[in-house]
Design an enzyme around this catalytic site. Structure first.
Site, mmCIF file in Angstrom:
data_model
loop_
_atom_site.group_PDB
_atom_site.id
_atom_site.type_symbol
_atom_site.label_atom_id
_atom_site.label_comp_id
_atom_site.label_asym_id
_atom_site.label_seq_id
_atom_site.Cartn_x
_atom_site.Cartn_y
_atom_site.Cartn_z
ATOM 1 N N ASP A 38 10.967 -17.327 -18.747
ATOM 2 C CA ASP A 38 11.632 -16.588 -17.650
ATOM 3 C C ASP A 38 12.526 -15.427 -18.077
ATOM 4 O O ASP A 38 13.627 -15.241 -17.501
ATOM 5 C CB ASP A 38 12.449 -17.566 -16.792
ATOM 6 C CG ASP A 38 11.594 -18.650 -16.154
ATOM 7 O OD1 ASP A 38 10.376 -18.628 -16.329
ATOM 8 O OD2 ASP A 38 12.170 -19.536 -15.485
ATOM 9 N N LYS A 143 5.405 -20.035 -12.525
ATOM 10 C CA LYS A 143 5.857 -21.389 -12.181
ATOM 11 C C LYS A 143 6.790 -21.337 -10.964
ATOM 12 O O LYS A 143 7.691 -20.502 -10.903
ATOM 13 C CB LYS A 143 6.550 -22.033 -13.383
ATOM 14 C CG LYS A 143 7.797 -21.318 -13.873
ATOM 15 C CD LYS A 143 8.284 -21.984 -15.142
ATOM 16 C CE LYS A 143 9.632 -21.520 -15.607
ATOM 17 N NZ LYS A 143 10.761 -21.726 -14.695
ATOM 18 N N CYS A 176 16.057 -23.778 -16.842
ATOM 19 C CA CYS A 176 14.607 -23.758 -17.058
ATOM 20 C C CYS A 176 14.205 -24.127 -18.482
ATOM 21 O O CYS A 176 13.149 -24.745 -18.691
ATOM 22 C CB CYS A 176 14.039 -22.405 -16.650
ATOM 23 S SG CYS A 176 14.150 -22.163 -14.865
HETATM 24 N N1 TIU Z 1 14.890 -19.587 -15.360
HETATM 25 C C1 TIU Z 1 15.937 -20.254 -14.890
HETATM 26 O O1 TIU Z 1 16.695 -20.878 -15.609
HETATM 27 N N2 TIU Z 1 16.143 -20.166 -13.504
HETATM 28 C C2 TIU Z 1 17.382 -20.304 -12.918
HETATM 29 O O2 TIU Z 1 17.499 -20.255 -11.704
HETATM 30 N N3 TIU Z 1 18.443 -20.467 -13.773
HETATM 31 C C3 TIU Z 1 19.762 -20.498 -13.443
HETATM 32 O O3 TIU Z 1 20.563 -20.777 -14.329
HETATM 33 N N4 TIU Z 1 20.145 -20.213 -12.209
#
Ligand code: TIU
Length: 235
Positions: A38, A143, A176
């Site tokens: 991400d 995802k 994530c």
């Molecule tokens: N990729 C991921 O960690 N998505 C989130 O929403 N993370 C947060 O820490 N908000």
């Protein structure tokens, strides 16, 4: 242009050992994928969704440079690279209503944000930052959840490609990355997390997220530093 010295067949199956906690991490290059979680514009760029929620994106941006170096090494050696992106269908049919309303924010997933519709596939904010943009041949896993295995074809891709070990990097450490490492661990993969290649908006959650992985003899996996991983791969 970076010269590529891909590993030969012998080196691909020769075991590599990395100094790590709680103890050394060993892998065969041919069976070890770099899984970058991400690294999307909405989470990392000033003016994106992450910052809009009041988060300090500089906490995440420090992960870009070490990821760039690790990705260059991985690509140069001819090893497998997989990227993930958190996001949803254009029609939001895969967006749990609970996720849509969580936080009681005036602007939420699917609404217009600073870089297009927030966390919607195909929108500029949903895409991966240019510094780490995927190359042809690198799988990109879209995802809908925090974990990269939930409702995706990641497990099938790893199985078909003979992957047993994962180097997991990206954001955020306790959300994530942590969820994905736990999911991977339960499916039988050994995961190493280089601490400088993962980041959180909250430094204390970052520290605890890493401690949770390596505690109890490596209950979910291993933690190291990209410099040690690069050294193990020949600098
Ligand atoms: N990729 C991921 O960690 N998505 C989130 O929403 N993370 C947060 O820490 N908000």
């Amino acid at each position: 242009m970076l010269a590529r010295r891909t590993l030969g067949a012998d080196a691909m199956s020769a075991k590599i050992t990395v100094a790590a906690e709680p103890y050394e991490f060993t892998f065969e290059p041919a069976k070890c994928a770099l899984l970058i979680i991400d690294m999307q514009r909405d989470f990392l760029e000033p003016g994106g969704f992450g910052e809009m929620l009041g988060n300090d994106v500089s906490q995440l941006r420090r992960t870009i440079e070490p990821n760039v170096r690790l990705l260059a090494k991985w690509r140069g050696a001819g090893l497998q690279v997989i990227h993930t992106r958190e996001g949803h269908r254009d029609d939001l049919l895969d967006l749990p209503p609970t996720k849509k309303i969580r936080g009681r924010s005036a602007t939420s997933i699917g609404d217009s944000g600073p870089m297009g519709r927030i966390l919607v596939r195909g929108q500029s904010g949903h895409d991966i930052i240019p510094e780490l943009y995927p190359e042809f041949g690198e799988a990109v896993i879209d995802k809908p959840g925090k974990g990269a295995f939930w409702s995706t074809d990641l497990h099938a891709i790893l199985q078909y490609r003979g992957i047993t070990n994962l180097i997991v990097t990206g954001v955020t450490t306790e959300v994530c990355v942590n969820t994905t490492v736990r999911e991977a661990n339960d499916r039988g993969y050994d995961c190493l997390v280089p601490e400088d290649c993962v980041g959180s908006y909250f430094p204390e959650f970052h520290d605890m997220g890493l401690k949770m992985i390596k505690a109890q003899g490596g209950i979910f996996g291993w933690v190291s530093h990209s410099s040690k991983l690069l050294a193990a791969l020949g600098g």
